[in-house]
Motif scaffolding. Sequence first.
Motif, short mmCIF file in Angstrom:
data_model
loop_
_atom_site.label_atom_id
_atom_site.label_comp_id
_atom_site.label_asym_id
_atom_site.label_seq_id
_atom_site.Cartn_x
_atom_site.Cartn_y
_atom_site.Cartn_z
N ARG A 19 -4.35 -9.40 -5.62
CA ARG A 19 -3.82 -10.34 -6.62
C ARG A 19 -2.42 -10.79 -6.26
O ARG A 19 -2.08 -11.97 -6.37
N ALA A 20 -1.58 -9.85 -5.83
CA ALA A 20 -0.19 -10.17 -5.53
C ALA A 20 -0.06 -11.13 -4.35
O ALA A 20 0.84 -11.98 -4.33
N LEU A 21 -0.94 -11.00 -3.37
CA LEU A 21 -0.82 -11.80 -2.14
C LEU A 21 -1.83 -12.93 -2.04
O LEU A 21 -1.85 -13.66 -1.05
N GLY A 22 -2.68 -13.08 -3.06
CA GLY A 22 -3.67 -14.16 -3.03
C GLY A 22 -4.73 -13.95 -1.98
O GLY A 22 -5.23 -14.91 -1.37
N MET A 23 -5.13 -12.71 -1.74
CA MET A 23 -6.14 -12.37 -0.74
C MET A 23 -7.39 -11.85 -1.44
O MET A 23 -7.39 -11.53 -2.62
N SER A 24 -8.46 -11.73 -0.68
CA SER A 24 -9.66 -11.08 -1.19
C SER A 24 -9.52 -9.57 -0.99
O SER A 24 -8.88 -9.13 -0.03
N PRO A 25 -10.11 -8.78 -1.86
CA PRO A 25 -10.05 -7.33 -1.67
C PRO A 25 -10.61 -6.90 -0.31
O PRO A 25 -10.11 -5.95 0.30
N ASP A 27 0.83 -1.20 0.00
CA ASP A 27 0.00 0.00 0.00
C ASP A 27 0.87 1.25 0.00
O ASP A 27 0.58 2.23 -0.70
N GLN A 28 1.96 1.24 0.76
CA GLN A 28 2.87 2.38 0.81
C GLN A 28 3.55 2.60 -0.54
O GLN A 28 3.95 3.72 -0.86
N GLN A 29 3.68 1.54 -1.31
CA GLN A 29 4.30 1.64 -2.63
C GLN A 29 3.31 2.13 -3.70
O GLN A 29 3.65 2.23 -4.86
N GLY A 30 2.07 2.41 -3.28
CA GLY A 30 1.09 2.95 -4.19
C GLY A 30 0.26 1.92 -4.93
O GLY A 30 -0.45 2.27 -5.89
N ARG A 31 0.30 0.65 -4.50
CA ARG A 31 -0.49 -0.38 -5.18
C ARG A 31 -1.97 -0.22 -4.82
O ARG A 31 -2.32 0.17 -3.71
N SER A 32 -2.85 -0.54 -5.75
CA SER A 32 -4.29 -0.50 -5.49
C SER A 32 -4.70 -1.72 -4.66
O SER A 32 -3.94 -2.69 -4.54
N VAL A 33 -5.90 -1.64 -4.09
CA VAL A 33 -6.41 -2.76 -3.29
C VAL A 33 -6.48 -4.03 -4.13
O VAL A 33 -6.07 -5.12 -3.69
N LYS A 34 -6.96 -3.92 -5.36
CA LYS A 34 -7.06 -5.09 -6.23
C LYS A 34 -5.69 -5.65 -6.56
O LYS A 34 -5.50 -6.87 -6.59
N ALA A 35 -4.72 -4.75 -6.80
CA ALA A 35 -3.37 -5.21 -7.13
C ALA A 35 -2.74 -5.93 -5.94
O ALA A 35 -2.06 -6.95 -6.10
N ILE A 36 -2.95 -5.40 -4.74
CA ILE A 36 -2.43 -6.06 -3.53
C ILE A 36 -3.06 -7.42 -3.35
O ILE A 36 -2.39 -8.41 -3.03
#
Length: 248
Positions: free
Chosen positions: A24-30, A13-22
């Motif tokens: 997808r990257a971590l295999g979590m639900s939004p 999040d600090q790197q500016g990633r969107s909730v959806k991008a985070i």
Amino acid sequence: MDELLVARVRLLDQQGRSVKAIARALGMSPGDVVGVLNGAVSASGPGGGEPRCWVNAGWSRSVDLEGVPQWAGLDPGASDAEEGRGLVAVLVAADSTRSTKAQVAGFLLDVWCLGVKNALAPEPMSESRLAGHRGLYFSAFEGHVQVPADLARALVFGAAAYARGFGFEPEGELAEEFTDAAALLGEPAGPSPIGFGRDGKPFFVNGPYDDPEAVLRTLRRAVGDDGFHFEVAFPEQPPRRRVFGPRR
């Protein structure tokens, strides 16, 4: 939720990633990502406290500590007679409340230009193994010294942010390893008080795995021909070095 996962969410999040991008990257639900960012889930590191951190002796010769002069006294390798190399190694050990082993990660930083050169993802280690690993980790330097976690965070996140400003960002496997390793450090309190670059500008010195032409193109796009310095070693003539770029 796993504390390391929480820390990774916050770092992305600090790197500016969107909730959806985070997600997808971590295999979590939004929804889970939003829960972490809204404070419904918290973490203060794998052990619930500050990690133990070490840096190579002589690290302060490669950075500007005018904003935090008190940190200069933490470097037994500091010497006005020697110049820095622009490389700083950081080792982090986060103690766990559920295990006798610590999670150990590491970073190799180019504090003059490229930011994160290498990262070692967290690995569980006993105290005896950590002691041996620490000696090997800093064997290419003049030794090492334990430092406060705030200093380690300022070096790691500060160098990454400095490089990001010129267009250099960890990619692929390195990006994943950096994210995992950085999670052990916790969140930075704010912008780094440490000054990066050399003589006020990025200074690129190529290593064996760098692509000098690509780096120079990126620097020219970011700051123009007069905005940086560089030094390139040619592999066919290892003893010789040639300096290019604008004169100082």
